[in-house]
Design a protein around this motif. Structure first.
Motif, PDB file in Angstrom:
ATOM      1  N   LEU A 145       0.866  -1.179   0.000  1.00 35.00           N
ATOM      2  CA  LEU A 145       0.000   0.000   0.000  1.00 35.00           C
ATOM      3  C   LEU A 145       0.897   1.221   0.000  1.00 35.00           C
ATOM      4  N   TYR A 146       0.543   2.202  -0.839  1.00 36.83           N
ATOM      5  CA  TYR A 146       1.402   3.359  -1.068  1.00 36.83           C
ATOM      6  C   TYR A 146       0.577   4.629  -0.992  1.00 36.83           C
ATOM      7  N   GLU A 147       1.205   5.724  -0.526  1.00 39.18           N
ATOM      8  CA  GLU A 147       0.512   7.001  -0.556  1.00 39.18           C
ATOM      9  C   GLU A 147       1.429   8.072  -1.131  1.00 39.18           C
ATOM     10  N   THR A 148       0.788   9.008  -1.818  1.00 43.17           N
ATOM     11  CA  THR A 148       1.510  10.127  -2.417  1.00 43.17           C
ATOM     12  C   THR A 148       0.609  11.348  -2.369  1.00 43.17           C
ATOM     13  N   ASP A 149       1.186  12.522  -2.589  1.00 40.28           N
ATOM     14  CA  ASP A 149       0.379  13.738  -2.621  1.00 40.28           C
ATOM     15  C   ASP A 149      -0.648  13.643  -3.743  1.00 40.28           C
ATOM     16  N   LEU A 150      -1.884  14.011  -3.436  1.00 43.64           N
ATOM     17  CA  LEU A 150      -2.936  13.978  -4.452  1.00 43.64           C
ATOM     18  C   LEU A 150      -2.590  14.890  -5.618  1.00 43.64           C
ATOM     19  N   ASP A 151      -2.026  16.045  -5.334  1.00 42.56           N
ATOM     20  CA  ASP A 151      -1.650  16.956  -6.424  1.00 42.56           C
ATOM     21  C   ASP A 151      -0.544  16.358  -7.292  1.00 42.56           C
ATOM     22  N   ASP A 152       0.372  15.592  -6.680  1.00 45.31           N
ATOM     23  CA  ASP A 152       1.419  14.930  -7.475  1.00 45.31           C
ATOM     24  C   ASP A 152       0.805  13.851  -8.363  1.00 45.31           C
ATOM     25  N   ALA A 153      -0.190  13.126  -7.841  1.00 42.33           N
ATOM     26  CA  ALA A 153      -0.856  12.105  -8.652  1.00 42.33           C
ATOM     27  C   ALA A 153      -1.544  12.745  -9.855  1.00 42.33           C
ATOM     28  N   ILE A 154      -2.171  13.883  -9.644  1.00 37.61           N
ATOM     29  CA  ILE A 154      -2.806  14.596 -10.757  1.00 37.61           C
ATOM     30  C   ILE A 154      -1.749  15.019 -11.775  1.00 37.61           C
ATOM     31  N   ALA A 155      -0.634  15.547 -11.304  1.00 37.35           N
ATOM     32  CA  ALA A 155       0.438  15.973 -12.210  1.00 37.35           C
ATOM     33  C   ALA A 155       0.989  14.796 -13.006  1.00 37.35           C
ATOM     34  N   LEU A 156       1.099  13.623 -12.371  1.00 37.20           N
ATOM     35  CA  LEU A 156       1.611  12.439 -13.069  1.00 37.20           C
ATOM     36  C   LEU A 156       0.697  12.060 -14.221  1.00 37.20           C
ATOM     37  N   PHE A 157      -0.614  12.036 -13.985  1.00 33.14           N
ATOM     38  CA  PHE A 157      -1.544  11.596 -15.029  1.00 33.14           C
ATOM     39  C   PHE A 157      -1.861  12.698 -16.030  1.00 33.14           C
ATOM     40  N   GLU A 158      -1.579  13.940 -15.680  1.00 31.76           N
ATOM     41  CA  GLU A 158      -1.689  15.022 -16.666  1.00 31.76           C
ATOM     42  C   GLU A 158      -0.445  15.122 -17.535  1.00 31.76           C
ATOM     43  N   GLY A 159       0.639  14.443 -17.104  1.00 30.00           N
ATOM     44  CA  GLY A 159       1.862  14.414 -17.897  1.00 30.00           C
ATOM     45  C   GLY A 159       2.868  15.486 -17.558  1.00 30.00           C
ATOM     46  N   SER A 160       2.632  16.277 -16.505  1.00 31.57           N
ATOM     47  CA  SER A 160       3.576  17.337 -16.154  1.00 31.57           C
ATOM     48  C   SER A 160       4.705  16.829 -15.254  1.00 31.57           C
ATOM     49  N   LYS A 161       4.558  15.595 -14.717  1.00 33.23           N
ATOM     50  CA  LYS A 161       5.637  14.941 -13.982  1.00 33.23           C
ATOM     51  C   LYS A 161       5.766  13.516 -14.495  1.00 33.23           C
ATOM     52  N   SER A 162       7.005  13.013 -14.575  1.00 26.25           N
ATOM     53  CA  SER A 162       7.215  11.643 -15.067  1.00 26.25           C
ATOM     54  C   SER A 162       7.328  10.642 -13.924  1.00 26.25           C
ATOM     55  N   VAL A 163       7.773  11.102 -12.772  1.00 30.77           N
ATOM     56  CA  VAL A 163       7.803  10.266 -11.564  1.00 30.77           C
ATOM     57  C   VAL A 163       7.401  11.126 -10.381  1.00 30.77           C
ATOM     58  N   ILE A 164       6.842  10.494  -9.353  1.00 30.18           N
ATOM     59  CA  ILE A 164       6.457  11.226  -8.152  1.00 30.18           C
ATOM     60  C   ILE A 164       6.903  10.435  -6.923  1.00 30.18           C
ATOM     61  N   PRO A 165       7.247  11.126  -5.826  1.00 32.28           N
ATOM     62  CA  PRO A 165       7.654  10.421  -4.607  1.00 32.28           C
ATOM     63  C   PRO A 165       6.453   9.816  -3.897  1.00 32.28           C
ATOM     64  N   ALA A 166       6.698   8.724  -3.189  1.00 29.49           N
ATOM     65  CA  ALA A 166       5.637   8.050  -2.450  1.00 29.49           C
ATOM     66  C   ALA A 166       6.247   7.336  -1.251  1.00 29.49           C
ATOM     67  N   MET A 167       5.392   6.966  -0.314  1.00 26.74           N
ATOM     68  CA  MET A 167       5.776   6.107   0.808  1.00 26.74           C
ATOM     69  C   MET A 167       4.947   4.840   0.729  1.00 26.74           C
ATOM     70  N   GLY A 168       5.504   3.722   1.188  1.00 28.44           N
ATOM     71  CA  GLY A 168       4.782   2.464   1.074  1.00 28.44           C
ATOM     72  C   GLY A 168       5.043   1.514   2.218  1.00 28.44           C
ATOM     73  N   ILE A 169       4.175   0.488   2.295  1.00 31.10           N
ATOM     74  CA  ILE A 169       4.398  -0.651   3.183  1.00 31.10           C
ATOM     75  C   ILE A 169       4.172  -1.921   2.373  1.00 31.10           C
ATOM     76  N   HIS A 170       4.869  -2.993   2.721  1.00 30.38           N
ATOM     77  CA  HIS A 170       4.652  -4.299   2.105  1.00 30.38           C
ATOM     78  C   HIS A 170       3.623  -5.083   2.915  1.00 30.38           C
ATOM     79  N   SER A 171       2.923  -5.997   2.231  1.00 28.55           N
ATOM     80  CA  SER A 171       1.949  -6.825   2.942  1.00 28.55           C
ATOM     81  C   SER A 171       2.635  -7.910   3.758  1.00 28.55           C
ATOM     82  N   ILE A 172       3.755  -8.428   3.285  1.00 29.21           N
ATOM     83  CA  ILE A 172       4.489  -9.463   4.006  1.00 29.21           C
ATOM     84  C   ILE A 172       5.681  -8.797   4.678  1.00 29.21           C
TER      85      ILE A 172
END
Length: 210
Positions: free
Chosen positions: A147-174
């Motif tokens: 499970l991962y979380e990132t800034d909502l505005d960064d997610a919008i920028a990623l899918f609009e094409g203004s950013k190619s990668v965005i930072p995120a934090m995550g946890i593994h299930s195992i």
């Protein structure tokens, strides 16, 4: 073990009968699914959560996807399908806590485990503002790799094409000792299930309004 059965529908969304999961994805029968997108507010702004699909999934293994989602089994209603959130993320949720974000018609093809698939869904989409940290979730290992979380505005920028990668934090299930450890990572567009960018963006912008 018997396969899960899905209700299947014609092009006018009229029920035609039921079929096993493998047949539904092999022949591209229209079926229904439930999507729940979770966002949370932090001092740094609103975040959005994505799950990473397990490598064993029969469609788009290992890709980033909706926070919690699932097909409606035969005879289930959308209200019944809210169970997916607790099953996948370990968080009990009631339908009256969710906000409807409408429906999306989804079509995709691909190969998983050496088998081609055709995925045609009518997706019932919901949003949920839930201010819990990543470590509060208990992930279903069979379905969810992380499970991962990132800034909502960064997610919008990623899918609009203004950013190619965005930072995120995550946890593994195992995890070691069953204790989730948060780690830093990055997300790119190519790592996501290929829903239409416009569909992702519609959801993300609606989540900003919650």
């Amino acid at each position: 073990m018997s396969q899960e059965l899905f209700d299947i529908y014609d092009d006018n969304d009229r029920k035609m009968g039921t079929a096993p999961r493998d047949e539904v994805h092999a022949k591209g029968y229209l079926h229904h699914s439930f999507h729940c997108w979770i966002a949370r507010d932090t001092p740094e702004g609103r975040k959005i959560l994505f799950q990473k699909r397990q490598d064993s999934k029969d469609t788009f293994p290992g890709r980033y996807d909706i926070t919690a989602a699932g097909h409606l089994s035969a005879g289930e209603t959308v209200q019944d399908a809210v169970r997916e959130v607790e099953e996948e993320l370990g968080i009990p949720v009631r339908m009256d806590q969710l906000t409807s974000l409408g429906t999306i018609d989804y079509y995709a093809t691909g190969t998983a485990g050496g088998k081609p698939f055709i995925d045609r869904e009518k997706c019932f989409v919901f949003g949920y503002l839930l201010n819990l940290p990543l470590t509060a979730y208990r992930l279903q290992e069979e379905e969810v790799a992380g499970l991962y979380e990132t800034d909502l505005d960064d997610a919008i920028a990623l899918f609009e094409g203004s950013k190619s990668v965005i930072p995120a934090m995550g946890i593994h299930s195992i995890t070691e000792n069953r204790v989730p450890q948060i780690f830093d990572t990055t997300l790119s567009l190519q790592q996501f299930v290929p829903h239409k960018s416009d569909d992702y963006l519609h959801v993300f912008k609606e989540l900003k309004k919650l």
